[in-house]
Scaffold this active site. Structure first.
Site, mmCIF file in Angstrom:
data_model
loop_
_atom_site.group_PDB
_atom_site.id
_atom_site.type_symbol
_atom_site.label_atom_id
_atom_site.label_comp_id
_atom_site.label_asym_id
_atom_site.label_seq_id
_atom_site.Cartn_x
_atom_site.Cartn_y
_atom_site.Cartn_z
ATOM 1 N N CYS A 63 9.494 -7.177 4.539
ATOM 2 C CA CYS A 63 8.560 -7.912 3.797
ATOM 3 C C CYS A 63 7.651 -6.482 3.992
ATOM 4 C CB CYS A 63 7.974 -9.067 4.312
ATOM 5 S SG CYS A 63 7.636 -8.533 6.044
ATOM 6 N N HIS A 115 -4.261 3.832 -2.310
ATOM 7 C CA HIS A 115 -4.957 2.480 -4.037
ATOM 8 C C HIS A 115 -4.016 2.645 -5.719
ATOM 9 C CE1 HIS A 115 -7.854 0.646 -6.033
ATOM 10 N NE2 HIS A 115 -7.771 1.796 -7.234
#
Ligand code: PEP
Ligand code: MG
Length: 550
Positions: free
Chosen positions: A482, A184
């Site tokens: 990616c 986070h």
């Protein structure tokens, strides 16, 4: 001066005094039954309401997703079941602070048992529990410090409640002891453009107000640096950032070799902003995020509608749609995941088509339908492919439904090792370094404690990228990256040197990566790739490339 190191997760240089996130209150020993249990329960109600009201107040000062996160969090302390659980524990003879702790513990266990995204919310409950206990005991609220001047924030790790109202004018940089490249803290810091370093265990030793120089690209914290040097480093970075922000156009190395710069898209909310970014399209459309809150499977028509919206926003550009990657860290309520002892190794992603082939057929039909309505250059790819046969089967099914370009995500080491055979049966590959790292190093990507193993600089992971890219070159098929690795401006030239032809990342990362590629020739990229792969470990690989690149 001494130097601490960690994992740089958000580029930038900043200097200033450190201030630490206030730690959670210590729970006093359990003093046994409350003298007046009713009064104790009333106090608990008041404390829970005060915590909720504080979150509401912060939400009103925040905006966008941060405000939503806080408002969602403020509903938790107001859940009557929580106050009931506190009442029951008090009635059973537990002192109030411990009763609160126990009640939150019950909720925490329930979230953890639910797994996936819900389990990640368990840390939010801990934070609310600490706030409630602090309120009850009259102790300072855990959370952001307010020293009255800008500071470098130190923390063990950051919870959403700590960071949602974080003011980038006050917080010069973030350094945490724990956390990984996909934590986070990393995501938030990147979105706010604050330099950040995670997994810097030795930052624990820094005394309050110590002056530091933080380099979020190199992952270093210089303790008590020479003030003139620190100022020069900050000014040089500011100058560089200005030049980077002004860059535009397609990705190119210094020799002009094209490397497509694409965006990762994970929610409808990001669509408008992401389509404005100067990119060549979408390299990863995480379709499962469109359906996180659904309890029933979306129909073909509904799906076609959502995909058409994305294709319209990227008209004329490339959009790589990943078919549903449900399971493990991304469970979906309408998919039967069953009881799995080890969901990351279970029936997830492409493997779900063994159980419910209709779901993939519907999704491919919807993508094909949306493609007919819009003029984006639509590619499709399947997650969690392990064998050449799976890759070929997916491509055949996609082609049969009118989707001309069908590829494979390389996230499983077996697919990387056999990349030539995998690529022979499909049209392209896109390397998901988040999962490929997790499976190569056998380290759960949700485990902050194993962040060092999940570091995308791990030479074993880079070797698998090289194997895959080499197969693509041999067969003349594109191979991109990616995963989060693609957004690291220091790693980007290394990935290009390993042979990848496109990089897909958070939209905010594109200017830095574009500038990093423009600053390196093809030969530089090849040399940096060799240096990284030859290193003994992730930290050594990054350090060696920092040395060689400057
Ligand atoms: C990956 O695994 O690297 C990836 C891009 O997919 P996700 O993070 O959605 O699993
Ligand atoms: Mg993945």
């Amino acid at each position: 001066m001494s130097r601490l190191s960690g994992i740089g997760v958000s580029a930038g240089v900043a200097a200033g005094p450190v201030a630490r996130l206030a730690s959670p209150p210590e729970l006093p020993p359990d003093s046994g039954p409350e003298v007046d249990p009713d009064a104790a329960v009333t106090r608990a109600h008041q404390a829970l309401e005060a915590v909720a009201a504080d979150l509401d107040a912060r939400a009103s000062r925040a905006s966008g997703p941060a405000a939503d996160v806080l408002l969602a969090q403020s509903m938790m302390p107001r859940d009557p079941a929580l106050a009931d659980a506190v009442g029951k524990a008090v009635a059973a003879g537990t002192s109030l602070p411990h009763a609160v702790h126990e009640a939150f513990g019950i909720f925490r266990a329930a979230l953890e048992a639910a797994g996936g995204y819900l389990a990640e919310r368990a840390a939010d409950l801990d934070d609310l529990c600490h706030r409630t206990v602090a309120e009850l005991l009259g102790l300072p609220m855990p959370g952001l410090p307010e020293p009255g001047h800008p500071y470098v924030l130190l923390a063990t790790d950051l919870a959403p409640a700590d960071t949602a109202t974080l003011d980038p004018k006050q917080v010069l940089a973030i350094v945490t002891e724990q956390g990984g490249p996909t934590s986070h803290t990393a995501i938030l810091a990147k979105s706010l453009g604050i330099p950040a370093i995670v997994a810097c265990a030795s930052s624990r030793e820094l005394a309050d107000a110590t002056e530091v120089l933080v380099d979020g690209r190199a992952g270093t914290v210089d303790v008590e640096p020479d003030p003139d040097e620190a100022e020069r480093a900050v000014l040089a970075e500011r100058e560089r950032a200005r030049a980077v922000a002004a860059s535009s156009g397609p990705g190119r190395t210094a020799d002009g070799t094209p490397v497509k710069l694409l965006v990762n898209l994970g929610s409808a909310a990001e669509l408008a902003a992401a389509s404005e970014v100067d990119s060549e399209g979408v390299g990863l459309l995480r379709t499962e995020f469109l359906y996180l809150s659904r309890t029933t499977a979306p129909s073909v028509a509904e799906q076609a509608e959502s995909y058409a919206e994305v294709f319209a926003a990227f008209a004329g550009r490339k959009v790589v749609v990943r078919t549903l990657d449900a399971g493990a860290d991304k469970p979906l309520p309408f998919v039967d995941h069953g009881e799995e002892p080890n969901p990351a190794l279970g029936v997830r992603g492409w493997r779900l088509s063994r159980r419910t082939p209709g779901m993939l057929a519907d999704q491919l039909a919807a993508i094909a339908e949306a493609r007919r309505r819009q003029d984006a250059d639509v590619w499709v790819m399947a997650p969690m492919i392990s064998t050449p046969a799976e890759a070929a089967e997916f491509a055949e099914r996609a082609h049969a439904l009118g989707l001309p370009v069908a590829g494979t995500m390389v996230e499983v080491p077996a697919a990387a090792i056999r990349a030539r055979q995998v690529l022979a049966g499909c049209d392209f590959a896109s390397i998901g370094t988040n999962d490929l790292g997790q499976y190569t190093l056998a380290a759960d990507r949700m485990a902050g404690e194993l962040a060092d193993l999940l570091d995308p600089w791990q030479p074993a992971l880079l070797e698998l990228v090289r194997t895959t890219a080499a197969a693509g070159r041999e067969l003349g098929k594109p191979v991109g990256v990616c995963g989060e690795a693609a957004s690291d401006p220091l790693l980007a030239p290394v990935l290009v040197g390993l042979g990848v032809t496109s990089l897909s990342m958070a939209p905010s990362a594109i200017p830095e990566v574009r500038a990093a590629l423009a600053a390196h020739t093809d030969a530089d990229c090849t040399r940096l790739a060799e240096i990284a792969v030859a290193a003994s470990g992730a930290v050594e690989a990054q350090a060696a490339v920092v040395d060689a690149a400057h």
